[in-house]
Every structure is written in structure tokens, then in C-alpha cells.
Design a protein around this motif. Structure first.
Motif, PDB file in Angstrom:
ATOM      1  N   THR A 186     -21.164  -9.217   5.596  1.00  0.00           N
ATOM      2  CA  THR A 186     -22.320  -8.742   4.838  1.00  0.00           C
ATOM      3  C   THR A 186     -21.854  -8.360   3.443  1.00  0.00           C
ATOM      4  N   GLU A 187     -22.805  -8.163   2.531  1.00  0.00           N
ATOM      5  CA  GLU A 187     -22.451  -7.769   1.180  1.00  0.00           C
ATOM      6  C   GLU A 187     -21.810  -6.385   1.192  1.00  0.00           C
ATOM      7  N   GLY A 188     -20.689  -6.266   0.490  1.00  0.00           N
ATOM      8  CA  GLY A 188     -19.997  -4.988   0.486  1.00  0.00           C
ATOM      9  C   GLY A 188     -18.615  -5.114  -0.125  1.00  0.00           C
ATOM     10  N   THR A 189     -17.775  -4.129   0.181  1.00  0.00           N
ATOM     11  CA  THR A 189     -16.445  -4.035  -0.422  1.00  0.00           C
ATOM     12  C   THR A 189     -15.386  -3.825   0.638  1.00  0.00           C
ATOM     13  N   LEU A 190     -14.283  -4.527   0.482  1.00  0.00           N
ATOM     14  CA  LEU A 190     -13.091  -4.324   1.301  1.00  0.00           C
ATOM     15  C   LEU A 190     -12.117  -3.480   0.485  1.00  0.00           C
ATOM     16  N   ILE A 191     -11.697  -2.355   1.050  1.00  0.00           N
ATOM     17  CA  ILE A 191     -10.748  -1.465   0.382  1.00  0.00           C
ATOM     18  C   ILE A 191      -9.461  -1.441   1.193  1.00  0.00           C
ATOM     19  N   MET A 192      -8.363  -1.816   0.560  1.00  0.00           N
ATOM     20  CA  MET A 192      -7.057  -1.807   1.209  1.00  0.00           C
ATOM     21  C   MET A 192      -6.201  -0.752   0.526  1.00  0.00           C
ATOM     22  N   GLN A 193      -5.633   0.158   1.324  1.00  0.00           N
ATOM     23  CA  GLN A 193      -4.916   1.291   0.772  1.00  0.00           C
ATOM     24  C   GLN A 193      -3.598   1.496   1.518  1.00  0.00           C
ATOM     25  N   VAL A 194      -2.524   1.601   0.757  1.00  0.00           N
ATOM     26  CA  VAL A 194      -1.211   1.934   1.303  1.00  0.00           C
ATOM     27  C   VAL A 194      -0.807   3.275   0.722  1.00  0.00           C
ATOM     28  N   GLN A 195      -0.531   4.252   1.590  1.00  0.00           N
ATOM     29  CA  GLN A 195      -0.157   5.586   1.142  1.00  0.00           C
ATOM     30  C   GLN A 195       1.210   5.956   1.689  1.00  0.00           C
ATOM     31  N   GLY A 196       2.030   6.560   0.847  1.00  0.00           N
ATOM     32  CA  GLY A 196       3.356   6.966   1.269  1.00  0.00           C
ATOM     33  C   GLY A 196       3.710   8.340   0.760  1.00  0.00           C
ATOM     34  N   GLN A 197       4.898   8.807   1.139  1.00  0.00           N
ATOM     35  CA  GLN A 197       5.372  10.126   0.737  1.00  0.00           C
ATOM     36  C   GLN A 197       6.644  10.029  -0.094  1.00  0.00           C
ATOM     37  N   GLY A 198       6.985   8.834  -0.532  1.00  0.00           N
ATOM     38  CA  GLY A 198       8.168   8.633  -1.351  1.00  0.00           C
ATOM     39  C   GLY A 198       7.813   8.585  -2.822  1.00  0.00           C
ATOM     40  N   ARG A 199       8.560   7.810  -3.565  1.00  0.00           N
ATOM     41  CA  ARG A 199       8.293   7.686  -4.995  1.00  0.00           C
ATOM     42  C   ARG A 199       6.988   6.953  -5.266  1.00  0.00           C
ATOM     43  N   LEU A 200       6.635   6.013  -4.408  1.00  0.00           N
ATOM     44  CA  LEU A 200       5.330   5.354  -4.485  1.00  0.00           C
ATOM     45  C   LEU A 200       4.342   6.137  -3.637  1.00  0.00           C
ATOM     46  N   LYS A 201       3.288   6.613  -4.269  1.00  0.00           N
ATOM     47  CA  LYS A 201       2.309   7.451  -3.580  1.00  0.00           C
ATOM     48  C   LYS A 201       1.161   6.641  -2.996  1.00  0.00           C
ATOM     49  N   MET A 202       0.718   5.614  -3.736  1.00  0.00           N
ATOM     50  CA  MET A 202      -0.472   4.897  -3.278  1.00  0.00           C
ATOM     51  C   MET A 202      -0.613   3.554  -3.970  1.00  0.00           C
ATOM     52  N   LEU A 203      -1.032   2.569  -3.206  1.00  0.00           N
ATOM     53  CA  LEU A 203      -1.519   1.285  -3.714  1.00  0.00           C
ATOM     54  C   LEU A 203      -2.955   1.145  -3.240  1.00  0.00           C
ATOM     55  N   VAL A 204      -3.849   0.732  -4.124  1.00  0.00           N
ATOM     56  CA  VAL A 204      -5.256   0.548  -3.742  1.00  0.00           C
ATOM     57  C   VAL A 204      -5.779  -0.757  -4.316  1.00  0.00           C
ATOM     58  N   VAL A 205      -6.446  -1.527  -3.478  1.00  0.00           N
ATOM     59  CA  VAL A 205      -7.135  -2.744  -3.910  1.00  0.00           C
ATOM     60  C   VAL A 205      -8.552  -2.705  -3.375  1.00  0.00           C
ATOM     61  N   GLU A 206      -9.515  -3.023  -4.228  1.00  0.00           N
ATOM     62  CA  GLU A 206     -10.912  -3.169  -3.806  1.00  0.00           C
ATOM     63  C   GLU A 206     -11.366  -4.581  -4.143  1.00  0.00           C
ATOM     64  N   ALA A 207     -11.866  -5.284  -3.140  1.00  0.00           N
ATOM     65  CA  ALA A 207     -12.360  -6.652  -3.336  1.00  0.00           C
ATOM     66  C   ALA A 207     -13.742  -6.757  -2.706  1.00  0.00           C
ATOM     67  N   THR A 208     -14.662  -7.387  -3.410  1.00  0.00           N
ATOM     68  CA  THR A 208     -16.053  -7.415  -2.957  1.00  0.00           C
ATOM     69  C   THR A 208     -16.466  -8.794  -2.455  1.00  0.00           C
ATOM     70  N   SER A 209     -17.578  -8.795  -1.734  1.00  0.00           N
ATOM     71  CA  SER A 209     -18.156 -10.048  -1.247  1.00  0.00           C
ATOM     72  C   SER A 209     -18.670 -10.901  -2.394  1.00  0.00           C
ATOM     73  N   ALA A 210     -18.843 -10.307  -3.573  1.00  0.00           N
ATOM     74  CA  ALA A 210     -19.324 -11.036  -4.751  1.00  0.00           C
ATOM     75  C   ALA A 210     -18.197 -11.718  -5.515  1.00  0.00           C
ATOM     76  N   GLY A 211     -16.963 -11.593  -5.025  1.00  0.00           N
ATOM     77  CA  GLY A 211     -15.843 -12.262  -5.677  1.00  0.00           C
ATOM     78  C   GLY A 211     -15.243 -11.490  -6.829  1.00  0.00           C
ATOM     79  N   THR A 212     -15.371 -10.163  -6.812  1.00  0.00           N
ATOM     80  CA  THR A 212     -14.746  -9.331  -7.830  1.00  0.00           C
ATOM     81  C   THR A 212     -13.675  -8.456  -7.197  1.00  0.00           C
ATOM     82  N   CYS A 213     -12.759  -7.957  -8.018  1.00  0.00           N
ATOM     83  CA  CYS A 213     -11.703  -7.110  -7.482  1.00  0.00           C
ATOM     84  C   CYS A 213     -11.183  -6.169  -8.561  1.00  0.00           C
ATOM     85  N   ARG A 214     -10.510  -5.117  -8.115  1.00  0.00           N
ATOM     86  CA  ARG A 214      -9.794  -4.208  -8.992  1.00  0.00           C
ATOM     87  C   ARG A 214      -8.659  -3.592  -8.182  1.00  0.00           C
TER      88      ARG A 214
END
Length: 305
Positions: free
Chosen positions: A70-98
Motif C-alpha cells: 500500500t502507499e506508505g514509507t519503509l523506514i530502516m534503522q540501525v542503532q548502536g552504542q559505539g562510535r556510530l549511533k544511528m543509520l536511517v533510511v526512508e524510502a516511499t512507495s512513490a519512489g522517493t528516499c532520504r
């Protein structure tokens, strides 16, 4: 929809391409992002290792968002406790991303460090489906594997019981990915699946970031060519707005916002995804809360909602 050409086709980027094998119960997708990736990577001074991990997650998000029913957004998130705190990707059914990342900017991060090391050995991997209508769904699993591709394959096996092979790569110029899956409810065909999976594992990072779908698929499967569907464009788009920032300030409350206003003379919010800056002066804040939060703070700290 086309079949594979007998020779390499023209270079293309910022698109996702589906394919399916008629003689094997296997489907797949290829994605390559160039302009989109350069725009995202240029928002911050990412260390090379973090930039590479973010590019791989972006390619993965572009691949998996095509499965949104259905129309909406997929959010993928990787969280850690080291030097890298977070990676976030948002991709939509409309073919956009950030996409964006947060890390300890004071720490030393070597160019060749792997994701497991950056995350400190602990953390979570979460996938959230946010439909335009209806309730969101989220799956959370521990981080398993040295990289994004292995984490995703483990996730798919656990959550959807789908045999999946994913390979991802990112450079300064582009990011790309290739995904193949055994068709659900298909008759078991271990030999065909092993054949396709073995070929996918031979793909190099250089091929993923440099070759278009037709060229890469011809190299891999010229003896058993799949049907290749028309490419779907992928674009960068940020969903931030002044209205959304206003809602966030209202959630923080007048006391906290008023303290910032009193100390700094204005409230400034930068979007973590696109670097857009939203500035609220005393007049803006007063209009937002219907009173003067800074004055409330000065007169005794009463909370203004």
C-alpha cells in the motif's frame, strides 16, 4: 518489459529494475543510485566507513520499498552504542528516499572499519512500515552479521521466511544493490536456487556501483536470461516542513522552547536529512504558543502549552 540484450546496454542510474526467471522460481531486483546518492552523501562530512554503510542501507531501502503493498514509507534503522549511533533510511512507495547517519564526531574512524566494529558490537536493526492509512508495523531484531546485506538476509529469513540473497555496495560516486528471492509458495527447486545464489555472490562492489541492470544481469545470467521489467525512477525527497517543526516545538512545550528563546534569541532547527534550517523568532514562538514562552520562563518557569 524487455529481455536481456546480447551485449551490455547503456549506463543508467537512479532507478530500480525488477526481473524474474521464467524457468526458475526466482525473482529479483537491481538498484543503482548515483545523483540521489551524491546528494545525500553531500549533506554531511561522513567518514568513509560510515558513508559506505549508509550507502549500502540506502540501496537496500530502495530495493525493499518496492514490496510495499500500500502507499506508505519503509523506514530502516540501525542503532548502536559505539562510535556510530544511528543509520536511517526512508524510502516511499512513490519512489522517493532520504537517509542520514549520526556518529561521534570526536572519535577516530578508519576508512576500512566494518559496521560491527562501528556499532560497538551491540545494537538493533529495525524495519518500520508506515502506511499512509492505518497503523504502522515494526520488526526489531538484534544485529547479526558483519554488514548491512547479512543483517537483511537474516531479517528476511526470520520475519518473512523467504530465502533471500542480497549484495550491496557504495562508493563516493554511487551505491547499488542486487536482490534475489525464492518465490513464495513455489515448488522447492534447491538446484536452481543454489545456482542463482552462487552467481549473485560473485558480483563485485565495483560492478554494483558502475553497471546498469541490463549490463550486470547479462554478465551473471546470459546462459539463463531473466525477463527484465521497465526501470522505475528513484528520487531524493525530504518530508520536512515548517509545519512539522512547529508541531515538534509544541510537543516540547513552552517552558523548554522559551528557555532556548531566552538564551539564544531565536529557535533554530536543522533538518538532519536535507540540512534545511527553520528559524523561529520571538514573534513566531509567541504566535505558535498563543503567549510569550520566554516571558513565562522569566516570571517563574510556568509551563505554557
Amino acid at each position: 518489459m524487455t529481455t536481456l540484450p546480447s551485449a551490455a546496454s547503456a549506463r543508467s542510474a537512479d532507478c530500480r529494475t525488477r526481473f524474474i526467471f521464467d524457468n526458475m522460481p526466482v525473482r529479483g531486483q537491481h538498484v543503482r543510485l548515483e545523483g540521489v546518492w551524491r546528494h545525500i552523501a553531500g549533506q554531511k562530512r561522513y567518514p568513509a566507513a560510515i558513508r559506505r554503510a549508509l550507502g549500502e542501507l540506502l540501496a537496500a531501502g530502495a530495493l525493499l520499498s518496492s514490496n510495499l503493498k500500500t502507499e506508505g514509507t519503509l523506514i530502516m534503522q540501525v542503532q548502536g552504542q559505539g562510535r556510530l549511533k544511528m543509520l536511517v533510511v526512508e524510502a516511499t512507495s512513490a519512489g522517493t528516499c532520504r537517509a542520514t547517519a549520526r556518529w561521534d564526531t570526536q572519535s577516530v574512524i578508519n576508512d576500512d572499519e566494518n559496521l560491527h566494529s562501528l556499532l560497538g558490537g551491540n545494537g538493533i536493526f529495525a524495519i518500520t512500515l508506515q502506511p499512509q492509512e492505518g497503523e504502522p508495523w515494526q520488526g526489531v531484531v538484534p544485529l547479526e552479521g558483519e554488514g548491512i546485506a547479512q543483517m537483511l538476509m537474516n531479517y528476511m529469513k526470520r520475519s518473512e521466511q523467504l530465502d533471500t540473497r542480497i549484495t550491496l555496495a557504495a562508493s563516493d560516486e554511487a551505491c547499488g544493490g542486487l536482490l534475489v528471492q525464492r518465490l513464495p509458495e513455489s515448488a522447492p527447486d534447491p538446484e536452481s536456487w543454489e545456482h542463482v545464489g552462487t552467481l549473485v555472490q560473485t558480483v563485485s562492489a565495483k560492478e554494483l556501483v558502475q553497471l546498469d541492470a541490463h549490463s550486470l544481469l547479462y554478465r551473471l545470467f546470459h546462459q539463463t536470461p531473466p525477463r527484465v521489467f521497465d526501470a522505475e525512477p528513484i528520487e531524493f525527497a525530504c518530508t520536512c516542513s515548517r509545519g512539522k517543526v512547529s508541531d515538534m516545538l509544541l510537543m516540547l512545550g513552552g517552558e523548554e522552547v522559551g528557555s532556548v528563546l531566552e538564551e539564544q534569541g531565536s529557535v533554530e532547527i536543522d533538518c538532519d536529512f536535507c540540512s534545511a534550517r527553520y528559524v523561529f523568532d520571538e514573534t513566531d514562538i509567541s504566535a505558535l504558543f498563543g503567549t510569550d514562552p520566554a516571558a513565562a520562563v522569566c516570571s517563574g518557569g510556568a509551563r505554557v502549552q
